[in-house]
Design an enzyme around this catalytic site. Structure first.
Site, mmCIF file in Angstrom:
data_model
loop_
_atom_site.group_PDB
_atom_site.id
_atom_site.type_symbol
_atom_site.label_atom_id
_atom_site.label_comp_id
_atom_site.label_asym_id
_atom_site.label_seq_id
_atom_site.Cartn_x
_atom_site.Cartn_y
_atom_site.Cartn_z
ATOM 1 N N MET A 22 0.801 -1.006 -0.039
ATOM 2 C CA MET A 22 0.084 -0.103 0.325
ATOM 3 C C MET A 22 0.937 1.183 -0.138
ATOM 4 S SD MET A 22 -3.459 -0.914 1.978
ATOM 5 C CE MET A 22 -2.911 -0.669 3.397
ATOM 6 N N GLU A 47 12.155 -0.202 4.935
ATOM 7 C CA GLU A 47 12.855 -0.967 4.870
ATOM 8 C C GLU A 47 12.345 -2.672 5.068
ATOM 9 O OE1 GLU A 47 16.325 -2.093 4.321
ATOM 10 O OE2 GLU A 47 16.414 0.046 3.550
ATOM 11 N N GLY A 48 10.949 -2.659 5.282
ATOM 12 C CA GLY A 48 10.361 -3.927 5.545
ATOM 13 C C GLY A 48 9.925 -4.425 4.147
ATOM 14 N N HIS A 49 9.192 -3.505 3.592
ATOM 15 C CA HIS A 49 8.760 -3.684 2.056
ATOM 16 C C HIS A 49 9.856 -3.816 1.243
ATOM 17 C CE1 HIS A 49 5.623 -0.538 3.328
ATOM 18 N NE2 HIS A 49 4.716 -1.391 2.879
ATOM 19 N N GLY A 61 4.874 -10.287 3.955
ATOM 20 C CA GLY A 61 5.745 -10.220 5.239
ATOM 21 C C GLY A 61 5.045 -10.974 6.428
ATOM 22 N N SER A 103 6.415 -0.192 9.934
ATOM 23 C CA SER A 103 5.143 -0.280 9.630
ATOM 24 C C SER A 103 4.818 1.248 9.007
ATOM 25 C CB SER A 103 4.076 -0.563 10.524
ATOM 26 O OG SER A 103 2.958 0.013 10.179
ATOM 27 N N SER A 104 4.119 1.397 8.044
ATOM 28 C CA SER A 104 3.704 2.759 7.461
ATOM 29 C C SER A 104 3.143 3.370 8.326
ATOM 30 C CB SER A 104 2.952 2.509 6.276
ATOM 31 O OG SER A 104 3.502 1.698 5.173
HETATM 32 P P1 AMP Z 1 1.511 -2.908 3.552
HETATM 33 O O1 AMP Z 1 2.104 -1.691 2.693
HETATM 34 O O2 AMP Z 1 1.567 -2.611 4.851
HETATM 35 O O3 AMP Z 1 0.053 -3.356 3.070
HETATM 36 O O4 AMP Z 1 2.565 -4.208 3.431
HETATM 37 C C1 AMP Z 1 2.872 -4.762 2.122
HETATM 38 C C2 AMP Z 1 3.662 -5.821 2.621
HETATM 39 O O5 AMP Z 1 4.824 -5.756 3.054
HETATM 40 C C3 AMP Z 1 2.843 -7.024 3.300
HETATM 41 O O6 AMP Z 1 3.134 -8.239 3.010
HETATM 42 C C4 AMP Z 1 3.625 -6.684 4.685
HETATM 43 O O7 AMP Z 1 3.358 -7.866 5.569
HETATM 44 C C5 AMP Z 1 4.754 -6.446 4.531
HETATM 45 N N1 AMP Z 1 5.537 -5.793 5.349
HETATM 46 C C6 AMP Z 1 4.951 -4.483 6.236
HETATM 47 N N2 AMP Z 1 5.681 -4.422 7.166
HETATM 48 C C7 AMP Z 1 6.776 -5.272 7.107
HETATM 49 C C8 AMP Z 1 7.979 -5.355 8.075
HETATM 50 N N3 AMP Z 1 8.357 -4.516 9.078
HETATM 51 N N4 AMP Z 1 8.896 -6.468 7.592
HETATM 52 C C9 AMP Z 1 8.635 -7.120 6.533
HETATM 53 N N5 AMP Z 1 7.738 -7.130 6.032
HETATM 54 C C10 AMP Z 1 6.758 -6.169 6.155
#
Ligand code: AMP
Length: 268
Positions: A32, A37-39, A149, A187-188
């Site tokens: 989203m 760094e997670g993404h 993730g 987290s965003s």
């Molecule tokens: P989002 O943009 O929050 O919908 O997340 C997109 C993807 O990134 C999802 O598969 C999440 O699980 C993953 N994600 C978000 N935060 C992290 C994180 N800190 N470490 C690893 N993956 C993450």
């Protein structure tokens, strides 16, 4: 090769067809946006597993309830595209709502039992929205594998289950949670936190890791869960939606003011 920024469904379909003609393995990372760094860790894993990587950025309206943060969700498109360029993604796909939901937002797939409880108890629309958007994105990108993730552990389980149920030829790869130096899961939504809230937020992982270590030592889990809920509230979290043991993980969702945080740690 430089990144292609694609904003239309038709252009994406054309690029994917070129990959398929070349018999390239396609990896997909749905996001989203407001990338961190997670993404990026998901993209890096994707790049090790495939010839061609597609990252989508789409703040999916159907997974938010009307009172939730859809309109205020952080949107940092230029930053995201630059980051993905530096990380050598092949395509960033930024669809419109019309591209994803040309015939309206009704769900034609339903999440399975992995969606019962936990997030669903507090966000009943959430997994409907997630499986709806992910299955539509899968239809467009037609990936050989998709990377998610472990940070959103229940979501990862729901996606694995739906791929199995629909017999989709897509390998689902889970990637461990990336944390800051204090252990806070990136987290965003961390962008919403004030400085004093950030200090409290960093205690979430510490309390969960402590509880997980007690579980590993064989202590009574009901007592540990109870103690953990109390510890979170004592630290200053305003509300605890749940602390729960499932899939050999201890999962939690808590509130800090207007910000909802989730995290989970292995406990076996
Ligand atoms: P989002 O943009 O929050 O919908 O997340 C997109 C993807 O990134 C999802 O598969 C999440 O699980 C993953 N994600 C978000 N935060 C992290 C994180 N800190 N470490 C690893 N993956 C993450």
């Amino acid at each position: 090769m430089t990144i292609k920024v694609i904003r239309s469904r038709d252009l994406l379909l054309r690029e994917i067809q070129i990959c398929k003609d070349r018999e390239e393995k396609v990896a997909f990372v749905p996001t989203m946006g407001a990338l961190h760094e997670g993404h990026i860790s998901l993209l890096r894993r994707a790049r090790t597993l495939a010839d061609f990587t597609v990252v989508s950025i789409f703040v999916n309206p159907t997974q938010f309830a009307p009172h939730e943060d859809f309109s205020s969700y952080p949107r940092t498109e230029d930053h995201d595209i630059n980051l993905l360029r530096l990380e050598h993604a092949n395509i960033v796909f930024l669809p419109t709502v019309q591209d994803i939901y040309p015939e309206g937002t009704h769900s034609y797939v339903r999440p399975g039992p992995a969606a019962f409880g936990l997030e669903t108890d507090f966000r009943p629309q959430f997994f409907d929205g997630v499986v709806n958007v992910v299955s539509r994105l899968f239809d467009l990108v037609k990936p050989d594998l998709a990377v998610f993730g472990e940070k959103d552990y229940q979501q990862l389980c729901v996606i694995r289950e739906i791929v199995e149920t629909l017999k989709l030829p897509i390998q689902i790869v889970g990637v461990p949670t990336i944390r800051d130096i204090f252990g806070l899961a990136l987290s965003s939504r961390n962008a919403y936190l004030t400085e004093p809230e950030l200090l409290i937020a960093r205690r979430l992982n510490v309390i969960l890791f402590e509880a997980a270590s007690r579980i590993k030592q064989g202590e009574d889990t009901t007592k540990i869960i109870n103690d953990t809920q109390h510890a979170l509230l004592n630290e200053g979290f305003s509300k605890c939606d749940y602390v729960s043991l499932r899939w050999e993980r201890l999962l939690a969702a808590v509130w800090l003011g207007k910000t909802r945080l989730i995290d989970n740690v292995a406990c076996c």
